[in-house]
Design an enzyme around this catalytic site. Structure first.
Site, PDB file in Angstrom:
ATOM      1  N   VAL A  18       0.845  -1.196   0.000  1.00 26.29           N
ATOM      2  CA  VAL A  18       0.000   0.000   0.000  1.00 26.29           C
ATOM      3  C   VAL A  18       0.882   1.247   0.000  1.00 26.29           C
ATOM      4  O   VAL A  18       1.918   1.269   0.671  1.00 26.29           O
ATOM      5  CB  VAL A  18      -0.891   0.012   1.272  1.00 26.29           C
ATOM      6  N   CYS A  19       0.449   2.286  -0.723  1.00 25.86           N
ATOM      7  CA  CYS A  19       1.088   3.602  -0.612  1.00 25.86           C
ATOM      8  C   CYS A  19      -0.003   4.659  -0.776  1.00 25.86           C
ATOM      9  O   CYS A  19      -1.182   4.373  -0.561  1.00 25.86           O
ATOM     10  CB  CYS A  19       2.240   3.773  -1.599  1.00 25.86           C
ATOM     11  N   ARG A  20       0.356   5.860  -1.172  1.00 20.60           N
ATOM     12  CA  ARG A  20      -0.648   6.928  -1.265  1.00 20.60           C
ATOM     13  C   ARG A  20      -1.559   6.731  -2.470  1.00 20.60           C
ATOM     14  O   ARG A  20      -2.769   6.792  -2.364  1.00 20.60           O
ATOM     15  CB  ARG A  20       0.038   8.298  -1.348  1.00 20.60           C
TER      16      ARG A  20
END
Length: 103
Positions: A66-68
């Site tokens: 997961v990231c932005r």
């Protein structure tokens, strides 16, 4: 954007977590982004630290990165995939996350 990496939608991840499936959710954002809000079950390993902390991951449990927005986690997914991990990228990142956010 994907070069053959496995992908998962934020909704699919939410459903898996709600079903208590065994997963490793790894957030590769920076600490300030994490502090602004993250998935409760996630573990923070900023992208730059991933090669140094790869031994914290269990090869026997599927991983969701997961990231932005999904770009950094895609890079991380490609990297871990090449190392033999069962890993998927959460498309859309935290910007698309439909679930609750911890701070």
């Amino acid at each position: 954007m994907s070069h053959g990496v496995k992908e998962m939608t934020p909704q699919e991840l939410l459903e898996k977590l709600e079903a208590k499936e065994e997963l490793q959710v790894i957030d590769v954002r920076e600490v300030d982004e994490w502090n602004a809000g993250h998935i409760k079950e996630a573990k923070l390993i900023p992208l730059g630290f991933l090669p140094h902390r790869i031994d914290e991951l269990d090869k026997n449990i599927p991983i969701v990165m997961v990231c932005r927005s999904g770009a950094r986690s895609n890079t991380a997914t490609e990297y871990l995939s090449a190392q033999g991990y069962d890993v998927a990228n959460m498309v859309g990142g935290m910007l698309a996350w439909p679930g609750e956010v911890e701070q």
